[in-house]
Design an enzyme around this catalytic site. Structure first.
Site, PDB file in Angstrom:
ATOM      1  N   THR A  49       0.818  -1.215   0.000  1.00  0.00           N
ATOM      2  CA  THR A  49       0.000   0.000   0.000  1.00  0.00           C
ATOM      3  C   THR A  49       0.846   1.257   0.000  1.00  0.00           C
ATOM      4  O   THR A  49       1.975   1.264   0.525  1.00  0.00           O
ATOM      5  CB  THR A  49      -0.905   0.015   1.257  1.00  0.00           C
ATOM      6  OG1 THR A  49      -1.545   1.292   1.374  1.00  0.00           O
ATOM      7  CG2 THR A  49      -0.098  -0.207   2.529  1.00  0.00           C
ATOM      8  N   TYR A  91      -2.016   0.147   9.979  1.00  0.00           N
ATOM      9  CA  TYR A  91      -2.234  -0.495   8.679  1.00  0.00           C
ATOM     10  C   TYR A  91      -0.980  -0.385   7.818  1.00  0.00           C
ATOM     11  O   TYR A  91      -0.460  -1.393   7.309  1.00  0.00           O
ATOM     12  CB  TYR A  91      -3.424   0.139   7.957  1.00  0.00           C
ATOM     13  CG  TYR A  91      -3.530  -0.249   6.506  1.00  0.00           C
ATOM     14  CD1 TYR A  91      -3.713  -1.572   6.140  1.00  0.00           C
ATOM     15  CD2 TYR A  91      -3.433   0.713   5.501  1.00  0.00           C
ATOM     16  CE1 TYR A  91      -3.800  -1.938   4.801  1.00  0.00           C
ATOM     17  CE2 TYR A  91      -3.526   0.356   4.171  1.00  0.00           C
ATOM     18  CZ  TYR A  91      -3.702  -0.972   3.818  1.00  0.00           C
ATOM     19  OH  TYR A  91      -3.779  -1.325   2.493  1.00  0.00           O
TER      20      TYR A  91
END
Length: 326
Positions: free
Chosen positions: A117, A141
């Site tokens: 990501t 995350y």
């Protein structure tokens, strides 16, 4: 020989499975169906319900199906939730990925493609952000994905596991053939939420933060069509099968749109107005993050086909209408 796709009943994973089946590949899907949907998996693929952290199950699948390549999508992905419940993310994303990598090494898997990501960059000092930029995630995350990247690189050095890490920017849209799309209830993706609001499924949309140092005060993101993202994975698989070196690559278009830009585009494409409220910033959201994606194009020969915000929104809108029709 087969390809194992984890999270293959989910949003991005199901698009990948359709693409692999279309290409004549034998595909095994491993998904616990916590956020995925059985109906999203094409009949030609083998669906196994289970967790990526179940090493015995993963090892058995690798052996029984002759798995030579793994495309690992399964993960928890909501930034604010990761701030509130970080240990969930370190279990689902980091610990389970470690288990997957170990099973791959022990099972003789040759290729591992990992969905990472842009959150690993945090709030980058320069934009567009290149793959060699400083890595400073702002959320658990992002940190959970960065830890997984490090483990994968180390496993390659120690065991020769070929890999490609793809750092996603903001994924949206749906399969142009309307076979699958973003179906998760209570999704937090901006385009998904805006489309649902346009269709009257939500009362309003909240804009989280209007005081960022951007042209209109809202966050700026690089939105990539899910089919173009899947094409990058297919290109990465060809790259590895041809003996290509390990790579870490951005997947974005290199152009950013603000939150208000996206909302106005959804209003235009849907032909309706809807309520937009201002809300405080969410923790873990950087102001601007746009991809430098020239390396993916050069190394993989990746050629996006849907680099147009209106097209992305139109496909998302059409999919939501199909969902609404049952």
């Amino acid at each position: 020989m087969s390809v194992l796709v984890t999270g293959g009943a989910g949003y991005i994973g199901s698009h990948m499975v359709h693409a692999l089946v279309d290409a004549g590949e034998r595909v095994v899907v491993l998904d616990n169906l916590s956020t995925g949907f059985r109906a999203a998996v094409p009949a030609a693929a083998t669906l196994v319900t289970g967790d990526t952290g179940d090493a015995a199950l993963v090892s058995r699948l690798i052996a029984e199906h002759g798995i030579q390549s793994i495309i690992h999508f399964a993960a928890s992905i909501v930034v604010p939730e990761s701030v509130a419940d970080p240990l969930k993310y370190y279990r689902n994303n980091t610990a389970n990925t470690r288990s997957m990598i170990q099973c791959a090494v022990e099972g003789g898997v040759k290729h591992f493609i990992f969905s990472s990501t842009a959150a690993v960059y945090g709030n980058p000092a320069q934009t567009p952000v290149a793959e060699d930029a400083t890595l400073a995630p702002m959320s658990p995350y992002g940190s959970s994905k960065l830890m997984s990247e490090i483990m994968l690189r180390d496993a390659t050095l120690a065991h020769g596991l070929g890999h490609v890490i793809l750092r996603y920017f903001n994924v949206a849209g749906a399969d142009p053939a309307m076979r699958t799309g973003q179906s998760t209830k209570n999704a937090t993706h901006l385009i998904k939420v805006a489309v649902e609001t346009a269709l009257g499924l939500r009362e309003k949309i909240d804009v989280f933060g209007t005081d960022y140092p951007t042209s209109d005060g809202t966050c700026v993101r690089d939105y990539i069509h899910v089919s173009d993202l899947v094409a990058a994975h297919a290109d990465a698989l060809r790259h590895l099968r041809a003996g290509g070196a390990p790579e870490t690559l951005n997947c974005g278009y290199g152009r950013g749109f603000s939150v208000l830009d996206v909302i106005e585009t959804v209003k235009e494409v849907a032909g309706v107005d809807f309520r937009v409220d201002r809300a405080p910033r969410r923790p873990g959201d950087p102001a601007v993050i746009v991809a430098a994606s020239d390396r993916a194009r050069k190394v993989l020969g990746w050629q996006p086909r849907f680099d147009d915000l209106k097209t992305i929104v139109r496909h998302a809108l059409d999919w939501q209408k199909k969902l609404g029709a049952g």
